[in-house]
Design an enzyme around this catalytic site. Structure first.
Site, PDB file in Angstrom:
ATOM      1  CG  HIS A   1      38.316 -29.502 -23.842  1.00  0.00           C
ATOM      2  ND1 HIS A   1      39.634 -29.449 -23.459  1.00  0.00           N
ATOM      3  CD2 HIS A   1      37.932 -28.227 -24.054  1.00  0.00           C
ATOM      4  CE1 HIS A   1      40.014 -28.168 -23.426  1.00  0.00           C
ATOM      5  NE2 HIS A   1      38.999 -27.422 -23.784  1.00  0.00           N
TER       6      HIS A   1
ATOM      7  CD  GLU B   1      37.710 -25.243 -27.218  1.00  0.00           C
ATOM      8  OE1 GLU B   1      37.222 -24.216 -26.765  1.00  0.00           O
ATOM      9  OE2 GLU B   1      38.031 -26.210 -26.518  1.00  0.00           O
TER      10      GLU B   1
HETATM   11  O1  LIG Z   1      39.410 -24.754 -23.604  1.00  0.00           O
HETATM   12  C1  LIG Z   1      38.763 -23.737 -23.749  1.00  0.00           C
HETATM   13  C2  LIG Z   1      37.289 -23.791 -23.736  1.00  0.00           C
HETATM   14  O2  LIG Z   1      36.882 -25.106 -23.760  1.00  0.00           O
HETATM   15  C3  LIG Z   1      39.395 -22.424 -23.927  1.00  0.00           C
HETATM   16  O3  LIG Z   1      40.129 -22.102 -22.796  1.00  0.00           O
HETATM   17  P1  LIG Z   1      40.768 -20.636 -22.677  1.00  0.00           P
HETATM   18  O4  LIG Z   1      39.704 -19.659 -23.147  1.00  0.00           O
HETATM   19  O5  LIG Z   1      41.077 -20.494 -21.226  1.00  0.00           O
HETATM   20  O6  LIG Z   1      41.974 -20.619 -23.546  1.00  0.00           O
END
Ligand SMILES: O=C(CO)COP(=O)(O)O
Length: 259
Positions: free
Chosen positions: A98, A174
């Site tokens: 992440h 992401e």
């Molecule tokens: O990092 C995330 C999921 O791993 C996404 O976070 P948010 O949905 O709070 O932006």
């Protein structure tokens, strides 16, 4: 044409006590009954609550996971958690790489690759996170950046979708600029080029490619319609179980429309 199930899940990050996590799981279980057609739900609580949440969801159509794990099976690694330990506590999914771990805990493409190997070796599902910074996005380097991260994560691994190896892995795109309370909600066209590239390069080799970063019940349907998006990975909007249930309903409608 048959469609793969959508993966829709949430990580609680560093939030919730054991009691709060179990209350969430218990409500989810009673609401979901036999499951959400076309959707595979998963919940990644803090490690302190993983065993209890996994027990609360035993036999329910919701997988559980862990937010990070070490590549070694055991040993002198103070503060870490191994894949066998996570599996022992009920995890079937291991989140790896992440952006918060890459930014704050020195996670590198090299450690991500080691962890992917450990997770696959133990028969669990790696959920590999990737994504570019705002600077890289602004200069048009998103596709190149993300493809390089994913290539590094899976270097030397082979397999096809449905196989025991790489075919079990999940990718979560992401973009760093979209994540968290300071993130910017993406427009579908902002994330479409990376999803198109990931689908072309990895779509047939992995179990699914998810989108994550400022997903809400309001934008989820539009994001699911981006070609190549095979699910959603959600933070804030799913920390309240009612929000997660709403997102699962959006997923069910999308899966139904695609059937
Ligand atoms: O990092 C995330 C999921 O791993 C996404 O976070 P948010 O949905 O709070 O932006």
């Amino acid at each position: 044409m048959t469609h793969r199930p959508l993966w829709i899940g949430t990580s609680f990050k560093m939030n919730k006590t054991r009691a709060q996590s179990v209350a969430y799981a218990t409500r989810l279980r009673s609401e979901l009954g036999g499951g959400v057609p076309g959707v595979r739900a998963f919940v990644i609580p803090p490690a302190t609550a993983l065993a209890e949440v996994s027990l609360a969801l035993e036999g329910a159509p919701v997988r559980t996971g862990v937010q990070n794990a070490h590549w070694a099976d055991g040993g002198a690694w103070t503060g870490e958690l191994s894949v066998p330990q996570a599996a022992d506590a009920g995890a079937r999914i291991v989140e790896i790489g992440h952006s918060e771990r890459r930014a704050h805990f020195a996670e590198t493409d090299g450690t991500v690759r080691l962890k992917v190997g450990a997770v696959l070796r133990h028969g669990l599902t790696p959920l590999v996170c990737c994504g570019e910074s705002a600077e890289v996005f602004a200069r048009g380097g998103s596709v190149e950046h993300v493809l390089r991260q994913v290539e590094a994560a899976f270097a030397g691994l082979s397999g096809t979708r449905g196989d025991e190896g790489l075919g079990r892995a999940l990718i979560a795109y992401e973009p760093v600029w979209a994540i968290g309370e300071h993130g910017r909600e993406p427009r579908p066209e902002d994330v479409a080029p990376v999803h198109e590239a990931l689908a072309a390069e990895w779509g047939d080799r992995v179990g699914g490619v998810l989108y994550g970063g400022s997903v809400t019940p309001g934008n989820a349907a539009d994001l699911l319609r981006v070609p190549g998006v095979g699910g959603l990975f959600v933070g804030r909007a799913a920390w309240d179980v009612e929000g997660f249930l709403e997102l699962l309903r959006v997923g069910r409608r999308h899966a139904g429309a695609m059937a």
